[in-house]
Design an enzyme around this catalytic site. Structure first.
Site, PDB file in Angstrom:
ATOM      1  CB  VAL A 236      -0.955  -0.015   1.216  1.00  0.00           C
ATOM      2  CG1 VAL A 236      -1.640   1.335   1.379  1.00  0.00           C
ATOM      3  CG2 VAL A 236      -2.000  -1.116   1.068  1.00  0.00           C
TER       4      VAL A 236
ATOM      5  CE  LYS B  66      -9.157  -2.209   3.163  1.00  0.00           C
ATOM      6  NZ  LYS B  66      -8.161  -2.065   2.168  1.00  0.00           N
TER       7      LYS B  66
ATOM      8  CB  CYS C  39      -7.325  -7.585   2.307  1.00  0.00           C
ATOM      9  SG  CYS C  39      -6.091  -6.321   2.059  1.00  0.00           S
TER      10      CYS C  39
END
Ligand code: UDX
Length: 454
Positions: free
Chosen positions: A11, A227, A283
């Site tokens: 990221v 998110k 994730c």
């Protein structure tokens, strides 16, 4: 604008490179000196398509360093993009975030900066980061922090393997903040992306017909929840098609057709309906687990999210069950796994199904061989106990194998000379863990083709 980015993982590095490419002055900070040395030499510590090229293009605006003192004092925006790995109880480990917040408070020397939480952090972390930054500032500067900092949440939706494309051409930009000044700063930072005014690099063309990017400006808690909710939804979409896949196999339906047939309903959508071994990566597992653990703090359960996790766990077991069903005895068999990375075009092995599957097969007494086009070196480093399973080529994996399993649908594997591979194997069994191979073609070469859902 002067931008500092703490953390050069997928990221941080992607965000930093894109912002530098767009013309901002970016400094990336990482405590890992080896990583910084690599980056200074124009090399990347991770595999991400076109990252080396974009880094080279953005180089005049990019710096790398290990200490906060050279990056933080006069930054307009400071991104926290450090890792938040899962801790044993399922909640994310926030030690790196806390250290970054303290470092910012200690070293910031200007009038006003925006501190952006880019790492995926639990709901409520914005306020927590804010308090750490302020406390640290007051401790080290001996004066009040009032007015110097504003903390925003700006969740990242990039997928590994297409990270640069996703950063330059996002579906939306989400900013969580209750402070108008902070919103204005981030709006000007992202303006070239929001208005799509930059000239695209030739290797990352702008999608045809793309217009302005929607900006969702929300309060901190909403941005943080967006998110988690987005990732959990994608994860359950995959688990849903995998659950339907199990039934599809029983009733003799074709799961690909079923996925297409439901995906073309605009309310459902085609994407993330690819059935197979299921999701891995940094994730989905971590975020669904964090969501369940946050809910528990409020005495809530999340049965849908929990079911998605359970189905995903079962998909990995189904690989072993299918091989057992076919070979009858697993002990002493040679099984080849094609693909280690959790998906193609990345070298990331976090929560990669291949690792789990390899371990399960080894426990059953199989001789396992594994290959991956880019993740082999990382595999040897990160899983020293399994390193002896690594093979240098798909051909080596196939030699005398009783079965091959396609775990990651790398293009190279789809294009292999399967006829020649068949000739190397002891028995021609292929388990297509991603439902990505051409069944008819493989059957012609004498393979017994097994899909994950049929
Ligand atoms: C994901 C989210 O997509 C991204 O928005 C978020 O910010 C980070 O997490 P990533 O983990 O990089 O990105 O990969 P993604 O492309 O979403 O794939 C995740 C996993 O799901 C992979 O293991 C992939 O093989 C699997 N998958 C994906 C399926 O099994 N079927 C699908 O249809 C799609």
């Amino acid at each position: 604008m002067n931008v500092s980015i703490i953390g050069t993982g997928y990221v941080g590095l992607t965000t930093g490179t894109c912002l530098a490419f767009l013309g901002h002055k970016v400094t990336c900070i990482d405590s890992d000196e080896k990583k910084i040395a690599l980056l200074r030499a124009g090399k990347t510590p991770i595999y991400e398509p076109y990252l080396t090229e974009l880094l080279a293009e953005a180089a005049p605006n990019l710096q790398f360093c290990c200490d906060y003192a050279s990056a933080v004092p006069h930054a307009d925006v400071i991104f926290i993009a450090v890792g938040t790995p899962p801790s044993p109880n399922g909640s994310p480990d926030l030690r790196h975030v806390s250290a970054a917040a303290q470092g910012i408070g200690q070293h910031y020397a200007g009038d006003f900066t925006v501190v952006v939480n880019k790492s995926t952090v639990p709901i409520g972390s914005g306020n927590w980061v804010d308090s750490i930054v302020r406390e640290s500032y007051e401790k080290h500067h001996g004066k009040k922090a009032n007015g110097h900092f504003s903390v925003a949440s700006n969740p990242e939706f990039l997928r590994e393997g297409t990270g640069l494309h996703d950063s330059l051409y996002p579906d939306r930009v989400v900013i969580g903040s209750d402070d108008k000044r902070c919103l204005e700063v981030l709006y000007s930072l992202y303006r070239p992306i929001l208005d799509q005014t930059f000239a695209p690099p030739p290797y990352l063309p702008r999608p045809e017909g793309m217009g302005a990017v929607p900006l969702i400006s929300a309060d901190l808690a909403s941005a943080e929840l967006i998110k988690y909710a987005a990732n959990a939804f994608l994860a359950l979409k995959i688990s849903y098609i995998n659950e339907i896949g199990q039934l599809s196999e029983k009733v003799g339906a074709d799961i690909q057709q079923v996925a297409k047939g439901i995906g073309l309903d605009a309310r459902i959508g085609m994407r993330f309906l690819q059935s197979g071994i299921g999701w891995g990566g940094s994730c989905f597992g971590k975020d669904t687990s964090a969501l369940v653990s946050t809910a528990a703090e409020y005495n809530l359960t999340m049965p849908i999210v929990e079911a998605a996790r359970e189905i995903n766990r079962r998909q990995r077991e189904r690989v072993v069950d299918k091989l057992l069903g076919e070979l009858k005895i697993l002990k002493g068999r040679t099984i080849g796994l094609l693909g280690l990375a959790f998906k193609p075009n990345t070298d990331d092995l976090r929560e990669a199904p291949a690792i789990d599957i390899a371990r399960k097969l080894v426990e059953r007494g199989c001789k396992v061989r594994v290959h991956d086009p880019v993740a082999l070196e990382r595999f040897r480093q990160e899983y020293p106990d399994l390193a002896m399973l690594a093979s240098e080529s798909a051909e080596e994996v196939a030699d005398d194998a009783d079965a091959l399993v396609l775990v990651t649908e790398w293009q190279q594997y789809l294009e292999l000379d399967w006829e020649a591979l068949a000739g190397r194997m002891r028995s021609r069994i292929v388990l297509d863990g991603r439902n990505a191979l051409d069944r008819a073609r493989l059957t012609r070469f004498g393979f017994r083709y097994l899909g994950i859902a049929g």
